[in-house]
Design a protein around this motif. Structure first.
Motif, short mmCIF file in Angstrom:
data_model
loop_
_atom_site.label_atom_id
_atom_site.label_comp_id
_atom_site.label_asym_id
_atom_site.label_seq_id
_atom_site.Cartn_x
_atom_site.Cartn_y
_atom_site.Cartn_z
N ALA A 142 0.83 -1.20 0.00
CA ALA A 142 0.00 0.00 0.00
C ALA A 142 0.87 1.26 0.00
N TYR A 143 1.98 1.22 0.75
CA TYR A 143 2.89 2.37 0.79
C TYR A 143 3.51 2.60 -0.59
N THR A 144 3.94 1.51 -1.24
CA THR A 144 4.51 1.63 -2.59
C THR A 144 3.47 2.19 -3.56
N ALA A 145 2.25 1.71 -3.45
CA ALA A 145 1.18 2.19 -4.32
C ALA A 145 0.89 3.67 -4.07
N TRP A 149 1.03 6.60 -6.74
CA TRP A 149 -0.15 7.46 -6.93
C TRP A 149 0.24 8.93 -6.84
N GLU A 150 1.07 9.28 -5.83
CA GLU A 150 1.50 10.66 -5.68
C GLU A 150 2.29 11.12 -6.91
N LYS A 151 3.16 10.24 -7.40
CA LYS A 151 3.96 10.59 -8.58
C LYS A 151 3.06 10.81 -9.79
N VAL A 156 -0.06 14.53 -13.38
CA VAL A 156 -1.36 15.01 -13.89
C VAL A 156 -1.50 16.51 -13.65
N VAL A 157 -1.14 16.95 -12.44
CA VAL A 157 -1.26 18.38 -12.11
C VAL A 157 -0.34 19.21 -13.00
N ALA A 158 0.88 18.72 -13.22
CA ALA A 158 1.82 19.46 -14.07
C ALA A 158 1.33 19.51 -15.51
N ALA A 159 0.81 18.39 -16.00
CA ALA A 159 0.29 18.36 -17.37
C ALA A 159 -0.90 19.29 -17.51
N ARG A 160 -1.75 19.32 -16.49
CA ARG A 160 -2.92 20.21 -16.52
C ARG A 160 -2.48 21.67 -16.57
N ALA A 161 -1.48 22.00 -15.76
CA ALA A 161 -0.98 23.38 -15.76
C ALA A 161 -0.41 23.76 -17.12
N THR A 162 0.33 22.83 -17.75
CA THR A 162 0.88 23.09 -19.08
C THR A 162 -0.23 23.29 -20.10
#
Length: 263
Positions: A142-145, A149-151, A156-162
């Protein structure tokens, strides 16, 4: 509420629960024991004691399909013996083999249920004994997942901003500085950037521009947005005849009492 599975578990362990080879072996032994009960019961169902009362009988009558069949055969044998003038067949002797099979069925099913319960308990104990080890493994997974997920979320957030940046720069250019962001930005119905598509020659598609609220009066630079591929048919100008209004004036009445228009 669901029925308590056993003393170890509140509910039945999921069938897709990851298990060690040892626990898998215990689970299979339990499954095989349960199948043995079902198989034997189905193959020898005619010897199972059950309520065989017919429609209209008030009190329940417990017997088996095999015993009822044997009773009918006994009755037929009795009639044949009387008709032939021979002694009646012994009732107990005639029905004894079926009753013995019924007793065998009952005892066998009880024994199979004891074995199944034993196999279930062994499986439950084996599984319960590995819960800590399995739990630690799941915590690590779960920790690895979570890290993955955070990565992915940051990407996703960076792509959205671009995407928003380039959509806003396009908007500034197509409107010649009239808009410094795309028109649907902040729209309560959604910003609809997923509709952003371009033609083969790089222009924003007409349907995309429509979804993103680029109206004709905003566009100041031609060649950046695809024209409507299906423009509406021109409407022919209609000739409208307007009837002229006529007004007949009458002189002002200057004497006597006014009693209305006189023609």
């Amino acid at each position: 509420m669901p029925k308590q599975y056993d003393a170890n578990f509140a509910t039945e362990p999921p069938v897709d629960l990851p298990l060690s080879p040892k626990v898998k072996s215990s689970r299979k032994a339990h499954q095989d024991a349960e199948k043995a009960i079902t198989s034997y019961s189905q193959e020898n169902a005619r010897y199972r004691t059950q309520n065989v009362a017919l429609v209209g009988e008030i009190e329940p009558r417990y017997s088996s399909l095999a015993l009822e069949e044997a009773k009918r055969e006994l009755k037929a044998a009795e009639i044949a013996a009387v008709e032939a003038g021979k002694p009646l067949p012994g009732k107990d002797e005639f029905l004894a083999p079926v009753k013995a099979k019924m007793d065998e069925y009952k005892r066998t099913v009880e024994a199979l249920k004891v074995l199944a319960a034993k196999a279930k308990q062994e499986y439950s104990n084996a599984l319960f004994g590995e819960l800590k080890v399995m739990g630690l493994k799941e915590a690590e997974k779960a920790y690895t997942a979570r890290l993955e997920w955070e990565k992915a979320w940051k990407a996703v957030v960076a792509a959205r901003a671009t995407l928003e940046m380039h959509a806003s720069l396009f908007s500034w250019r197509v409107t010649a500085g009239g808009y410094d962001t795309y028109p649907s930005n902040g729209d309560s119905q959604g910003e609809r950037l997923e509709y952003w598509e371009i033609t083969e020659d790089g222009r924003l598609k007409f349907e995309s521009a429509k979804a993103l609220d680029f109206h004709d009066n905003m566009v100041k630079v031609d060649g950046l947005i695809e024209p409507d591929p299906n423009p509406p048919e021109p409407v022919a100008e209609e000739f409208k005849y307007t009837r002229p209004l006529y007004h007949n004036s009458k002189p002002t009445w200057e004497g006597g009492n006014y009693v209305g228009e006189i023609y």
